[in-house]
Design an enzyme around this catalytic site. Structure first.
Site, PDB file in Angstrom:
ATOM      1  N   GLY A   1      -1.344  -4.974  -2.095  1.00 44.48           N
ATOM      2  CA  GLY A   1      -0.067  -5.630  -1.824  1.00 44.48           C
ATOM      3  C   GLY A   1      -0.091  -6.307  -0.471  1.00 44.48           C
TER       4      GLY A   1
ATOM      5  N   SER B   1       0.839  -1.197   0.000  1.00 46.35           N
ATOM      6  CA  SER B   1       0.000   0.000   0.000  1.00 46.35           C
ATOM      7  C   SER B   1       0.878   1.254   0.000  1.00 46.35           C
ATOM      8  CB  SER B   1      -0.880  -0.024   1.248  1.00 46.35           C
ATOM      9  OG  SER B   1      -1.722   1.094   1.235  1.00 46.35           O
ATOM     10  N   GLY B   2       0.637   2.155  -0.963  1.00 47.50           N
ATOM     11  CA  GLY B   2       1.409   3.393  -1.032  1.00 47.50           C
ATOM     12  C   GLY B   2       2.615   3.313  -1.946  1.00 47.50           C
TER      13      GLY B   2
ATOM     14  N   ASN C   1      -1.085   5.767   3.112  1.00 48.23           N
ATOM     15  CA  ASN C   1      -1.371   6.204   1.746  1.00 48.23           C
ATOM     16  C   ASN C   1      -2.668   7.010   1.758  1.00 48.23           C
ATOM     17  OD1 ASN C   1      -1.986   6.329  -0.965  1.00 48.23           O
ATOM     18  ND2 ASN C   1      -1.998   4.128  -1.312  1.00 48.23           N
TER      19      ASN C   1
ATOM     20  N   THR D   1      -1.872   2.099  -8.080  1.00 47.07           N
ATOM     21  CA  THR D   1      -3.045   2.692  -8.745  1.00 47.07           C
ATOM     22  C   THR D   1      -2.602   3.739  -9.760  1.00 47.07           C
ATOM     23  OG1 THR D   1      -4.422   2.227  -6.830  1.00 47.07           O
ATOM     24  CG2 THR D   1      -5.220   3.903  -8.331  1.00 47.07           C
TER      25      THR D   1
ATOM     26  N   GLU E   1       0.311  -7.058   3.285  1.00 41.97           N
ATOM     27  CA  GLU E   1       0.065  -6.119   4.386  1.00 41.97           C
ATOM     28  C   GLU E   1       0.461  -6.722   5.735  1.00 41.97           C
ATOM     29  OE1 GLU E   1      -3.535  -3.283   2.748  1.00 41.97           O
ATOM     30  OE2 GLU E   1      -4.041  -4.733   4.296  1.00 41.97           O
TER      31      GLU E   1
ATOM     32  N   SER F   1      -5.549   4.960  -0.751  1.00 42.29           N
ATOM     33  CA  SER F   1      -5.289   3.521  -0.743  1.00 42.29           C
ATOM     34  C   SER F   1      -6.489   2.759  -1.306  1.00 42.29           C
ATOM     35  CB  SER F   1      -5.027   3.084   0.700  1.00 42.29           C
ATOM     36  OG  SER F   1      -4.836   1.695   0.746  1.00 42.29           O
ATOM     37  N   SER F   2      -6.228   1.885  -2.287  1.00 43.07           N
ATOM     38  CA  SER F   2      -7.313   1.046  -2.834  1.00 43.07           C
ATOM     39  C   SER F   2      -7.685   0.012  -1.787  1.00 43.07           C
ATOM     40  CB  SER F   2      -6.859   0.311  -4.096  1.00 43.07           C
ATOM     41  OG  SER F   2      -6.410   1.229  -5.052  1.00 43.07           O
TER      42      SER F   2
END
Length: 707
Positions: free
Chosen positions: A386, A104-105, A156, A109, A388, A159-160
């Site tokens: 991703g 994440s981050g 992030n 995206t 985590e 974040s998705s």
């Protein structure tokens, strides 16, 4: 070799490192990041480092530089991968996919948006209106899905919180004619609760801070996020997000995509309903559960186009069929609160899936006949969460990390397979490579009857009250001897694990401790049928259509629905099968630091990501004996000036013979392998020497021509 990049920027391809060690890999990654080179290859894989600043490398001029070029003809870039996937699809009628991964981050995206932007820019030169419409909708859909599926987290700001796979369909001319989006595991628990420092989904804040007075009045809302329990934590945060401007952009995008005004209005009503649900208060009057603030019930009824007494009944009672009798069983205060939260999560998830379905309806390929129009080919783009590891890892992290295990397994298998096939085609002997095969971890999670998901499902099916602790006990009994599983009961001296709460999985990316609290509940994912009936009986047709299962009668027996974990497992198996049937291209995203700083390269954080993305393994597989390969004609084109036998042209029987003679004249014959169509060079040193010789000769040729 990537053109135009001198070694002051480091090696443009990790395959050209002198030795494949973590230290060298990180040093090269750091040097390139500090020099503003955020992309580096591993063969045909792009490693992308989030620059945390706007970079002027995505404009029309850059697109033109990469259009129709081979990967190695330009410096590493996302556009090169997008072009390679597009060329394979267009020239060879191959279905391709681009898999974007990273934590994440790390910039996944954004990478997917630049890839879409590139494909949109290089297609439809004849400006066909229908193709332009499809391209526009594909690009605009990102903005809408981000509003409803993304959130600010501690890592992030955008974040998705769902996984996305988008197929773009192309006609025989190579123009996009439609597409399809699949979404995976929306993190719906975020609707009702967030970690400190985080927000709920963007959509709530956009509505409150961007909606006009008129819209907010019609929804009985005020402009203050802090006034709503479900989102008040995030309502107090300062961030760079401009919710007001984003609200307008999303509303415009929904209009362009083709959402009707009443559909957009219904989406707003659902968001408002959730905010009001969070403010409901239950209380006990003797043995009776009551709603303290009844005015909120009539507001919710108005928003859902139904009657107040029906809303109140669904919140306070559960209708149960016992034999022939139907009885209304009253909730305790705790049950009412649980039911209300489950309802809020369910209507948000249903709204999100409905938005995806509506976009799919609008962009699906229409009136396409393969006999008339030729083969319809596909490029898939996967942007999925991703790996985590948080302070507290729950059911969602368990699913997300299992997904990453599956994708890592596929990545290594496909990269290995591609390499072996290339060597086989070229007649070059293949050297066996040791790599960690994570099948053992995938099985630990997904194996039928024995894996963690099967054990969780068994626990959920037991009659009577089942607790998370009982599930953990079952894991200990059945998986106690597994090398990748442990818990406090199995390792009594390990104080990092809490008794009756934690279990640890040794993932390929490192150890993760999961807390079993909430596993049973999230897996069952129970929503009382009463709420489904309430939604189905709404007089708003858009809402009614979202809840078709609400039409079942009370006494109609339905099959036990599949659990959340099993649904996710099935969707992952299908996704991996789909990806394996396509020619894959990879973008591996790395987050340089946790401070969102454009200057800081945190070696420890980057090392961890390089490990769990399997990047060193990737370099080893790609190098399997040879660091570099190139077709004979292209190799000659680049280096023919080095040797008198090949400059300006050769008179030998074939390009292969000419390359052989060139390499012998430089004394490199022991460092090469000759394939059927390509030369393979063993060490990077040879390649750099060739580059130096070329540079010297070009200077001499230029001087000669100037005389």
């Amino acid at each position: 070799m990537a053109e135009q990049e001198s070694l002051e920027f480091g090696k443009a391809d990790f395959v050209l490192l002198d030795s494949v060690t973590m230290q060298e890999f990180l040093a090269n990654l750091k040097l390139r990041f500090e020099k503003g080179r955020i992309y580096t290859y591993i063969g045909e894989v792009v490693v992308s480092v989030n620059p945390y600043r706007t970079m002027n490398i995505y404009g029309k001029d850059t697109i033109e530089q990469y259009k129709g070029r081979e990967l190695y003809e330009r410096p590493p870039h996302l556009f090169a991968i997008a072009d390679a996937a597009y060329k394979a699809m267009k020239r060879r009628s191959k279905d391709t996919c681009i898999v974007i991964s990273g934590e994440s981050g790390a910039g996944k995206t954004e990478a997917s948006k630049y890839i879409m932007q590139y494909i949109a820019a290089v297609t439809n030169p004849s400006q066909r209106a229908e193709v332009e419409r499809v391209k526009n909708i594909l690009l605009k859909s990102n903005c809408v899905l981000e509003a409803f599926g993304n959130a600010k987290t501690n890592r992030n700001d955008n974040s998705s919180r769902f996984g996305k796979y988008m197929d773009i369909n192309f006609d025989f001319k190579g123009d996009p004619i439609g597409g399809h989006i699949s979404n995976y595991l929306l993190e719906k628990s975020r609707v009702i609760v967030q970690q400190p420092g985080e927000r709920s989904f963007h959509s709530f804040y956009q509505l409150l801070l961007g909606g006009s007075e008129k819209i907010l009045r019609s929804l009985h809302l005020q402009k203050d996020p802090k006034a709503y329990n479900y989102i008040s934590v995030g309502g107090q945060l300062k961030s760079s997000i401009n919710d007001g401007a984003d609200f307008k952009a999303v509303a415009d995008a929904m209009k362009v995509i083709g959402f009707r005004p009443e559909e957009v209005q219904t989406a707003y009503k659902i968001l408002a309903t959730i905010l009001h649900l969070g403010n409901l208060k239950f209380m006990m009057d003797g043995d009776t559960t009551l709603i303290e603030n009844n005015k909120v019930v009539s507001v919710i009824a108005d928003l859902l186009s139904t009657r107040s007494e029906l809303v109140e009944k669904a919140l306070l009672y559960r209708t149960v069929a016992t034999g022939r009798d139907v009885i209304d069983k009253q909730h305790t205060e705790q049950e009412a609160s649980y039911g209300r939260n489950a309802f809020a999560k369910a209507i948000y998830e249903r709204l999100f899936c409905w938005i995806v379905d509506r976009i799919n309806d609008i962009i699906k390929v229409k009136n396409y006949d393969a006999k008339v129009h030729g083969k319809n080919t596909v490029i898939g783009v996967l942007d999925i969460y991703g790996f985590e590891i948080f302070e507290n890892n729950s059911f969602e992290q368990f699913c997300i990390n299992y997904c990453n295990e599956k994708l890592q397994q596929l990545f290594i298998q496909l990269v290995l397979k591609q390499e072996q096939e290339e060597y086989q085609r070229e007649g070059i002997p293949w050297k066996h490579i040791d790599y960690f095969n994570n099948q053992i971890i995938v099985d630990l999670v997904e194996q039928q009857h024995k894996g963690i998901i099967a054990i969780l499902d068994d626990a959920c099916m037991n009659v009577g009250r089942v607790t998370d602790e009982m599930f953990l006990e079952a894991l200990n009994t059945k998986l106690g001897k597994h090398a990748h599983f442990s818990s406090r009961k199995l390792c009594a001296t390990d104080k990092s694990l809490e008794f009756d709460r934690d279990f640890r999985i040794r993932h390929y990316a490192g150890d993760v401790i999961y807390s079993v609290v909430g596993f049973i509940d999230k897996n069952k994912d129970t929503l009382f049928q009463d709420f489904k009936r309430l939604m189905y009986n709404s007089s708003n047709p858009v809402l009614k259509n979202m809840w078709p299962e609400g039409k079942l009668g009370i006494s109609e027996v339905t099959k036990r629905p599949l659990t959340a974990a099993t649904l996710f497992k099935n969707s992952m198996i299908a996704l991996v099968e789909n990806l394996a049937s396509k020619e894959p291209y990879y973008v591996r995203c790395v987050k340089p630091n946790d401070m969102k700083s454009p200057l800081l390269f945190d070696e420890k954080r980057c090392k961890h990501q390089v490990e769990y993305l399997g990047l060193l393994e990737n370099v080893r597989v790609r190098r399997a004996g040879f660091a570099y390969r190139q077709t004979y004609d292209r190799f000659l084109q680049r280096y023919k000036m080095i040797s008198e036998f090949t400059w300006p042209n050769h008179d030998l029987s074939s390009n292969q013979e000419a390359v052989k003679r060139l390499m012998e004249s430089c004394g490199f014959e022991h460092d090469v392998g000759y394939g059927r169509t390509k030369i393979f060079i063993r060490t990077p040193r040879t390649l750099f020497t060739l580059e130096d010789l070329r540079t010297q000769m070009i200077q001499r040729i230029v001087l000669f021509l100037q005389k």
